[in-house]
Design an enzyme around this catalytic site. Structure first.
Site, mmCIF file in Angstrom:
data_model
loop_
_atom_site.group_PDB
_atom_site.id
_atom_site.type_symbol
_atom_site.label_atom_id
_atom_site.label_comp_id
_atom_site.label_asym_id
_atom_site.label_seq_id
_atom_site.Cartn_x
_atom_site.Cartn_y
_atom_site.Cartn_z
ATOM 1 N N ASN A 113 0.857 -1.177 0.000
ATOM 2 C CA ASN A 113 0.000 0.000 0.000
ATOM 3 C C ASN A 113 0.898 1.235 0.000
ATOM 4 O O ASN A 113 2.123 1.126 -0.124
ATOM 5 C CB ASN A 113 -0.987 -0.016 1.177
ATOM 6 C CG ASN A 113 -0.298 0.045 2.537
ATOM 7 O OD1 ASN A 113 0.863 0.443 2.664
ATOM 8 N ND2 ASN A 113 -1.010 -0.347 3.580
ATOM 9 N N GLY B 178 -6.154 2.437 -1.583
ATOM 10 C CA GLY B 178 -7.378 2.596 -0.805
ATOM 11 C C GLY B 178 -8.566 2.893 -1.697
ATOM 12 O O GLY B 178 -8.783 2.234 -2.726
ATOM 13 N N ASP C 205 -15.336 -0.532 8.002
ATOM 14 C CA ASP C 205 -14.138 -1.094 8.636
ATOM 15 C C ASP C 205 -13.187 -1.537 7.532
ATOM 16 O O ASP C 205 -13.509 -2.428 6.749
ATOM 17 C CB ASP C 205 -14.529 -2.281 9.525
ATOM 18 C CG ASP C 205 -13.339 -2.912 10.247
ATOM 19 O OD1 ASP C 205 -12.214 -2.388 10.119
ATOM 20 O OD2 ASP C 205 -13.543 -3.939 10.932
ATOM 21 N N ALA D 161 -9.530 -5.560 6.698
ATOM 22 C CA ALA D 161 -9.051 -6.632 5.822
ATOM 23 C C ALA D 161 -9.147 -6.297 4.337
ATOM 24 O O ALA D 161 -9.024 -7.187 3.491
ATOM 25 C CB ALA D 161 -9.834 -7.913 6.103
ATOM 26 N N ALA D 162 -9.307 -5.021 4.005
ATOM 27 C CA ALA D 162 -9.481 -4.647 2.603
ATOM 28 C C ALA D 162 -8.307 -5.100 1.745
ATOM 29 O O ALA D 162 -8.485 -5.687 0.669
ATOM 30 C CB ALA D 162 -9.672 -3.143 2.483
ATOM 31 N N GLY D 163 -7.093 -4.847 2.214
ATOM 32 C CA GLY D 163 -5.906 -5.245 1.453
ATOM 33 C C GLY D 163 -5.781 -6.748 1.334
ATOM 34 O O GLY D 163 -5.351 -7.267 0.295
ATOM 35 N N ASP D 164 -6.162 -7.453 2.387
ATOM 36 C CA ASP D 164 -6.080 -8.917 2.353
ATOM 37 C C ASP D 164 -7.069 -9.502 1.349
ATOM 38 O O ASP D 164 -6.745 -10.428 0.604
ATOM 39 C CB ASP D 164 -6.347 -9.492 3.748
ATOM 40 C CG ASP D 164 -5.296 -9.073 4.754
ATOM 41 O OD1 ASP D 164 -4.159 -8.811 4.335
ATOM 42 O OD2 ASP D 164 -5.622 -9.006 5.950
#
Length: 301
Positions: free
Chosen positions: A184, A222, A246, A249-252
């Site tokens: 990121n 993002g 929330d 865990a967006a990147g995961d």
């Protein structure tokens, strides 16, 4: 189905919602408390499985309640857990997470058995997983284990994706020949020395990774989407607009779903757009693994 091997961490996430983050030394009253299965490796494995991948997960768990519950959860998701290592008398990993009113998060991790995932354990499992289409790992397990995996994949001509989170220094021997790195913006600054502020700085940071021998670079941005660069092209794929609840865990979710798309032979733009849709769906819910959408949900979004 495309066979994917995810090597990484397994944690139990303990989450408190607050209006704002506390200042150093300050105690504030929070709101709701939640306990979710988490860990960057586990999150990515579950996201990949729900997106249609045939997933083998390699991690290290303690023989405690957290570890037992995690193992049951992975089996329920259809993940191959034969390569999971159980260590007696050791605590499984946990993460303490604070989520503010804007959906941003602060996380502290106690690694527990994640710190015991060794190169020797990977080496013992390599014969049984050598026919995988693609490998995915992160940096919540020992760096020597990541280095071993990178050397193995380079020697065997296997595609390896490293999601360098949480960011730490990576030796050039790990980066040289790496198929894909997915930092990121914060991780990009730590690893490349370049702060991402505009398109030019994105290109400059991408060039640093390419000069070190990385074949492909994706910088996740993002809500703005994701940036791709390799030796022949660079572009940005925008993300869908949603109301974030929330972002834990967006990147995961992005990495897990991206890996499935690439294993299936999809192109970069298509893979990134599909993974961005999955990540956008994930941030509309509280939690980590539980927020990963199914293939049907992504297709309908």
């Amino acid at each position: 189905m495309s066979k994917i091997v995810v090597i990484g961490s397994s944690n139990t996430d303990m989450v408190v919602k607050t209006k704002r983050f506390p200042e150093p030394g300050e105690t504030i009253l929070g709101g709701d408390f939640y306990m979710f299965p988490g860990g960057k490796g586990a999150n990515q494995a579950v996201a990949a499985a729900r997106a249609g991948g045939e997933v083998i997960f390699i991690c290290c768990l303690g023989d405690d309640l957290f570890g037992q519950n995690a193992l049951k959860g992975y089996a329920k998701e259809g993940i191959d857990i034969d390569s999971v290592k159980i260590v007696e008398k050791e605590a499984s990993g946990v993460a303490l997470i604070t989520v503010n009113g804007e959906g941003e998060n602060e996380i502290v991790v106690a690694s527990g058995t994640n710190a015991l995932l060794s190169p020797e354990h990977l080496e013992a499992k390599m014969k049984s997983i050598s026919n995988a289409q693609i490998f995915l790992t992160q940096l919540e397990t020992p760096i020597e284990t990541v280095a071993f995996l990178a050397a193995y994949c380079k020697a065997k001509g296997q595609r390896l994706i490293i999601n360098p989170a949480p960011a730490q220094a990576l030796d050039d021997t790990v980066l040289n020949g790496l198929f894909l790195i997915t930092p990121n913006e914060t991780e990009t600054k730590i690893l490349s020395g370049i702060e991402v502020t505009d398109d030019a700085s994105l290109e400059n940071a991408g060039s640093v990774f390419l000069e070190k021998g990385v074949q492909n670079v994706i910088v996740t941005l993002g809500s703005r989407g994701s940036f791709f660069m390799n030796a022949t092209e660079s572009f940005v794929v925008p993300a869908p607009k949603v109301k974030a609840v929330d972002t834990t865990a967006a990147g995961d979710v992005f990495n897990g779903v991206l890996t499935v798309c690439l294993a299936e032979g999809k192109g970069w733009k298509e893979s990134m757009a599909f993974a961005s849709k999955a990540a956008a769906l994930a941030v509309t819910k509280m939690g980590a693994q539980d927020t990963a959408p199914t293939l049907e949900e992504i297709n309908q979004f």
